[in-house]
Design a protein around this motif. Sequence first.
Motif, PDB file in Angstrom:
ATOM      1  N   LEU A  62       0.871  -1.179   0.000  1.00 31.96           N
ATOM      2  CA  LEU A  62       0.000   0.000   0.000  1.00 31.96           C
ATOM      3  C   LEU A  62       0.906   1.226   0.000  1.00 31.96           C
ATOM      4  CD1 LEU A  62      -2.756   1.387   0.204  1.00 31.96           C
ATOM      5  CD2 LEU A  62      -2.620   1.128   2.697  1.00 31.96           C
ATOM      6  N   HIS A  63       0.961   1.922  -1.119  1.00 27.01           N
ATOM      7  CA  HIS A  63       1.902   3.036  -1.241  1.00 27.01           C
ATOM      8  C   HIS A  63       1.525   4.195  -0.336  1.00 27.01           C
ATOM      9  CE1 HIS A  63       4.745   5.882  -2.859  1.00 27.01           C
ATOM     10  NE2 HIS A  63       3.741   6.731  -3.077  1.00 27.01           N
ATOM     11  N   CYS A  64       2.553   4.741   0.299  1.00 29.52           N
ATOM     12  CA  CYS A  64       2.400   5.912   1.159  1.00 29.52           C
ATOM     13  C   CYS A  64       3.790   6.476   1.404  1.00 29.52           C
ATOM     14  CB  CYS A  64       1.748   5.508   2.488  1.00 29.52           C
ATOM     15  SG  CYS A  64       1.698   6.831   3.706  1.00 29.52           S
ATOM     16  N   ASP A  65       3.960   7.776   1.166  1.00 31.12           N
ATOM     17  CA  ASP A  65       5.286   8.361   1.381  1.00 31.12           C
ATOM     18  C   ASP A  65       5.310   9.345   2.545  1.00 31.12           C
ATOM     19  OD1 ASP A  65       3.878  10.433   0.268  1.00 31.12           O
ATOM     20  OD2 ASP A  65       4.993  10.453  -1.615  1.00 31.12           O
ATOM     21  N   ASP A  66       4.220   9.406   3.320  1.00 34.33           N
ATOM     22  CA  ASP A  66       4.147  10.287   4.477  1.00 34.33           C
ATOM     23  C   ASP A  66       4.439   9.466   5.730  1.00 34.33           C
ATOM     24  OD1 ASP A  66       3.783  12.488   6.046  1.00 34.33           O
ATOM     25  OD2 ASP A  66       1.607  12.607   5.793  1.00 34.33           O
ATOM     26  N   VAL A  67       5.307   9.986   6.609  1.00 38.33           N
ATOM     27  CA  VAL A  67       5.768   9.233   7.778  1.00 38.33           C
ATOM     28  C   VAL A  67       5.583  10.062   9.034  1.00 38.33           C
ATOM     29  CG1 VAL A  67       7.723   8.021   8.832  1.00 38.33           C
ATOM     30  CG2 VAL A  67       7.504   8.104   6.335  1.00 38.33           C
ATOM     31  N   VAL A  68       5.164   9.414  10.117  1.00 41.96           N
ATOM     32  CA  VAL A  68       5.087  10.075  11.426  1.00 41.96           C
ATOM     33  C   VAL A  68       6.497  10.249  11.964  1.00 41.96           C
ATOM     34  CG1 VAL A  68       4.291   9.879  13.815  1.00 41.96           C
ATOM     35  CG2 VAL A  68       2.799   9.149  11.946  1.00 41.96           C
ATOM     36  N   GLY A  69       6.859  11.471  12.325  1.00 45.69           N
ATOM     37  CA  GLY A  69       8.196  11.740  12.850  1.00 45.69           C
ATOM     38  C   GLY A  69       8.406  11.161  14.233  1.00 45.69           C
ATOM     39  N   GLY A  70       9.657  10.838  14.536  1.00 39.69           N
ATOM     40  CA  GLY A  70       9.977  10.246  15.828  1.00 39.69           C
ATOM     41  C   GLY A  70       9.655  11.134  17.000  1.00 39.69           C
ATOM     42  N   ASP A  71       9.739  12.456  16.824  1.00 36.29           N
ATOM     43  CA  ASP A  71       9.453  13.387  17.909  1.00 36.29           C
ATOM     44  C   ASP A  71       8.153  14.160  17.667  1.00 36.29           C
ATOM     45  OD1 ASP A  71      10.322  14.831  15.752  1.00 36.29           O
ATOM     46  OD2 ASP A  71      11.777  16.063  16.864  1.00 36.29           O
ATOM     47  N   GLU A  72       7.324  13.660  16.753  1.00 43.83           N
ATOM     48  CA  GLU A  72       6.061  14.335  16.427  1.00 43.83           C
ATOM     49  C   GLU A  72       5.055  14.161  17.560  1.00 43.83           C
ATOM     50  OE1 GLU A  72       2.762  14.181  12.811  1.00 43.83           O
ATOM     51  OE2 GLU A  72       4.841  13.572  12.462  1.00 43.83           O
ATOM     52  N   LYS A  73       4.334  15.212  17.887  1.00 49.21           N
ATOM     53  CA  LYS A  73       3.327  15.137  18.930  1.00 49.21           C
ATOM     54  C   LYS A  73       2.163  14.255  18.481  1.00 49.21           C
ATOM     55  CE  LYS A  73       4.245  19.635  21.075  1.00 49.21           C
ATOM     56  NZ  LYS A  73       3.658  20.947  21.459  1.00 49.21           N
ATOM     57  N   SER A  75      -0.955  14.508  19.028  1.00 51.86           N
ATOM     58  CA  SER A  75      -2.107  15.280  18.562  1.00 51.86           C
ATOM     59  C   SER A  75      -1.964  15.653  17.088  1.00 51.86           C
ATOM     60  CB  SER A  75      -2.266  16.546  19.409  1.00 51.86           C
ATOM     61  OG  SER A  75      -1.080  17.322  19.385  1.00 51.86           O
ATOM     62  N   ARG A  76      -0.749  15.918  16.634  1.00 54.02           N
ATOM     63  CA  ARG A  76      -0.522  16.229  15.220  1.00 54.02           C
ATOM     64  C   ARG A  76      -0.573  14.962  14.376  1.00 54.02           C
ATOM     65  NH1 ARG A  76       3.788  16.823  11.504  1.00 54.02           N
ATOM     66  NH2 ARG A  76       3.404  18.503   9.987  1.00 54.02           N
ATOM     67  N   ALA A  77      -0.012  13.884  14.905  1.00 53.78           N
ATOM     68  CA  ALA A  77      -0.013  12.623  14.170  1.00 53.78           C
ATOM     69  C   ALA A  77      -1.437  12.133  13.917  1.00 53.78           C
ATOM     70  CB  ALA A  77       0.777  11.570  14.937  1.00 53.78           C
ATOM     71  N   ILE A  78      -2.330  12.339  14.876  1.00 54.47           N
ATOM     72  CA  ILE A  78      -3.719  11.913  14.717  1.00 54.47           C
ATOM     73  C   ILE A  78      -4.361  12.583  13.512  1.00 54.47           C
ATOM     74  CG2 ILE A  78      -6.022  12.201  15.726  1.00 54.47           C
ATOM     75  CD1 ILE A  78      -4.856  11.476  18.411  1.00 54.47           C
ATOM     76  N   ARG A  79      -4.070  13.858  13.333  1.00 53.84           N
ATOM     77  CA  ARG A  79      -4.679  14.602  12.231  1.00 53.84           C
ATOM     78  C   ARG A  79      -4.150  14.159  10.878  1.00 53.84           C
ATOM     79  NH1 ARG A  79      -4.422  18.747  16.262  1.00 53.84           N
ATOM     80  NH2 ARG A  79      -2.390  19.512  15.552  1.00 53.84           N
ATOM     81  N   ARG A  80      -3.049  13.384  10.866  1.00 53.26           N
ATOM     82  CA  ARG A  80      -2.468  12.889   9.623  1.00 53.26           C
ATOM     83  C   ARG A  80      -2.619  11.373   9.505  1.00 53.26           C
ATOM     84  NH1 ARG A  80       2.901  13.604  10.490  1.00 53.26           N
ATOM     85  NH2 ARG A  80       3.394  13.249   8.301  1.00 53.26           N
ATOM     86  N   ALA A  81      -3.589  10.823  10.230  1.00 53.15           N
ATOM     87  CA  ALA A  81      -3.764   9.373  10.266  1.00 53.15           C
ATOM     88  C   ALA A  81      -4.099   8.786   8.898  1.00 53.15           C
ATOM     89  CB  ALA A  81      -4.849   9.004  11.269  1.00 53.15           C
ATOM     90  N   GLU A 353     -13.780   9.055  22.500  1.00 52.13           N
ATOM     91  CA  GLU A 353     -13.103  10.185  23.109  1.00 52.13           C
ATOM     92  C   GLU A 353     -12.615  11.103  22.014  1.00 52.13           C
ATOM     93  OE1 GLU A 353      -9.829   8.537  25.279  1.00 52.13           O
ATOM     94  OE2 GLU A 353      -9.477   7.051  23.737  1.00 52.13           O
ATOM     95  N   SER A 354     -12.316  12.304  22.410  1.00 53.92           N
ATOM     96  CA  SER A 354     -11.866  13.301  21.435  1.00 53.92           C
ATOM     97  C   SER A 354     -10.428  13.025  21.038  1.00 53.92           C
ATOM     98  CB  SER A 354     -11.963  14.682  22.070  1.00 53.92           C
ATOM     99  OG  SER A 354     -11.030  14.808  23.120  1.00 53.92           O
ATOM    100  N   GLU A 355      -9.980  13.689  19.993  1.00 54.78           N
ATOM    101  CA  GLU A 355      -8.589  13.561  19.567  1.00 54.78           C
ATOM    102  C   GLU A 355      -7.654  14.010  20.673  1.00 54.78           C
ATOM    103  OE1 GLU A 355      -7.997  15.599  15.931  1.00 54.78           O
ATOM    104  OE2 GLU A 355      -9.260  14.279  14.742  1.00 54.78           O
ATOM    105  N   GLU A 356      -8.024  15.080  21.372  1.00 50.89           N
ATOM    106  CA  GLU A 356      -7.152  15.604  22.432  1.00 50.89           C
ATOM    107  C   GLU A 356      -7.006  14.580  23.548  1.00 50.89           C
ATOM    108  OE1 GLU A 356      -9.570  17.238  20.950  1.00 50.89           O
ATOM    109  OE2 GLU A 356      -8.429  18.766  19.883  1.00 50.89           O
ATOM    110  N   GLU A 357      -8.116  13.883  23.929  1.00 46.89           N
ATOM    111  CA  GLU A 357      -8.047  12.892  24.996  1.00 46.89           C
ATOM    112  C   GLU A 357      -7.217  11.700  24.570  1.00 46.89           C
ATOM    113  OE1 GLU A 357     -12.303  13.427  27.299  1.00 46.89           O
ATOM    114  OE2 GLU A 357     -12.258  12.402  25.377  1.00 46.89           O
ATOM    115  N   ALA A 358      -7.378  11.265  23.337  1.00 46.84           N
ATOM    116  CA  ALA A 358      -6.614  10.123  22.850  1.00 46.84           C
ATOM    117  C   ALA A 358      -5.144  10.436  22.771  1.00 46.84           C
ATOM    118  CB  ALA A 358      -7.129   9.700  21.467  1.00 46.84           C
ATOM    119  N   ALA A 359      -4.786  11.688  22.528  1.00 48.79           N
ATOM    120  CA  ALA A 359      -3.395  12.076  22.356  1.00 48.79           C
ATOM    121  C   ALA A 359      -2.665  12.246  23.661  1.00 48.79           C
ATOM    122  CB  ALA A 359      -3.313  13.381  21.569  1.00 48.79           C
ATOM    123  N   GLN A 360      -3.372  12.239  24.780  1.00 50.41           N
ATOM    124  CA  GLN A 360      -2.719  12.427  26.066  1.00 50.41           C
ATOM    125  C   GLN A 360      -1.948  11.201  26.477  1.00 50.41           C
ATOM    126  OE1 GLN A 360      -5.809  13.592  28.779  1.00 50.41           O
ATOM    127  NE2 GLN A 360      -5.915  15.669  27.999  1.00 50.41           N
TER     128      GLN A 360
END
Length: 360
Positions: A62-73, A75-81, A353-360
């Motif tokens: 499954l092609h995908c060239d977007d990667v979650v960064g090692g130090d990415e928060k 809450s930001r990673a969720i928005r790029r799921a 739960e909200s994105e904010e709660e899941a990201a905690q």
Amino acid sequence: MSLPRIAIDAMGGDEGVRVMVHGAAMARRRHDKFSFLLVGDEKRIAAALDEHPGMRAASEILHCDDVVGGDEKPSRAIRRAKTTSMGLAIQAVKSGDCGAAVSAGNTGALMAMGKLALRTMPGIDRPALAGLMPTLLEDDVVMLDLGANTDCDARNLVQFAIMGAAYSRIVTGKAAPRVRLLNIGTESIKGTDNLREASQRLGDATGLAMQFDGFIEADKINRGEVDVVVTDGFSGNIALKAIEGSARFVTDLLKAAFTSSIRSKVGFLVSRPATELLKHHLDPNNHNGGVFLGLNGVIVKSHGSANAQGVANAVDVTARLLEDDITDRITADLAEVSAEMRGTARHGDANGESEEEAAQ
């Protein structure tokens, strides 16, 4: 009925696509009935598969060239799921296209996206990160939580014990694993109110597939006297890193001692078989594969620095969890716990739960 396939986040981890594909190919030799969905850069994955013809035949890319960064928060990673390799691997589990996902990427992001996409199982308030650690005996010890929940109440600890025992039965084959709560002492009066309450609840429970033996101190975790160690994520993460640091300290100390003089080097040659065995036993790659227990689906976290053998072990753990249906095992054990012990599931955890709660 064929076994569900496993989604691999091929872009996660420090070593890159080649190691993730190599490790999955190694694991498939032991679990050849599984197929794989490899998520990531198609060209890089295809190049890695050229070295593993058997794996190629059992894999879809499954092609995908977007990667979650090692130090990415998280809450930001969720928005790029929906655009990242990690997020798409988890979505494959949510949709039922795959039975499990494996990633060596950002732990916080993996946990947050997993919680939001898969939700917690009925009767489980919070998922926990469980890992395997070596002991003096043949079997590893299961320890949870290792960092997913820094603050836990008695009900959380009881649920962790049930999930950890179910996991231990799969990896050790024991019908009733020995379970203990991590504490500052073994006496019943020691520890926090939550620890003492959890101990009381587990001690009073009947019908659980475990032997609850009270408390254990940190210096006994690796002695082989217990199969499951239960604690909150704050204490568990500290204990894990202290144990890993001590293992590195011992191996580095031995290395320095054996290279300090000609006589020491001769002594090393004589004792090399023993030191190699010690090195193998303490190598985290040989115990790799942290499991997020309590979700409606299987997600396994590989060390970011894992080599091919480490990735293979993580995929091996994943395959065994699917073969033995860890979710059904936990569900059955929860059914044995009284409604009074479980309490009423909190609305936010059970129903979304909200994105904010899941990201905690």
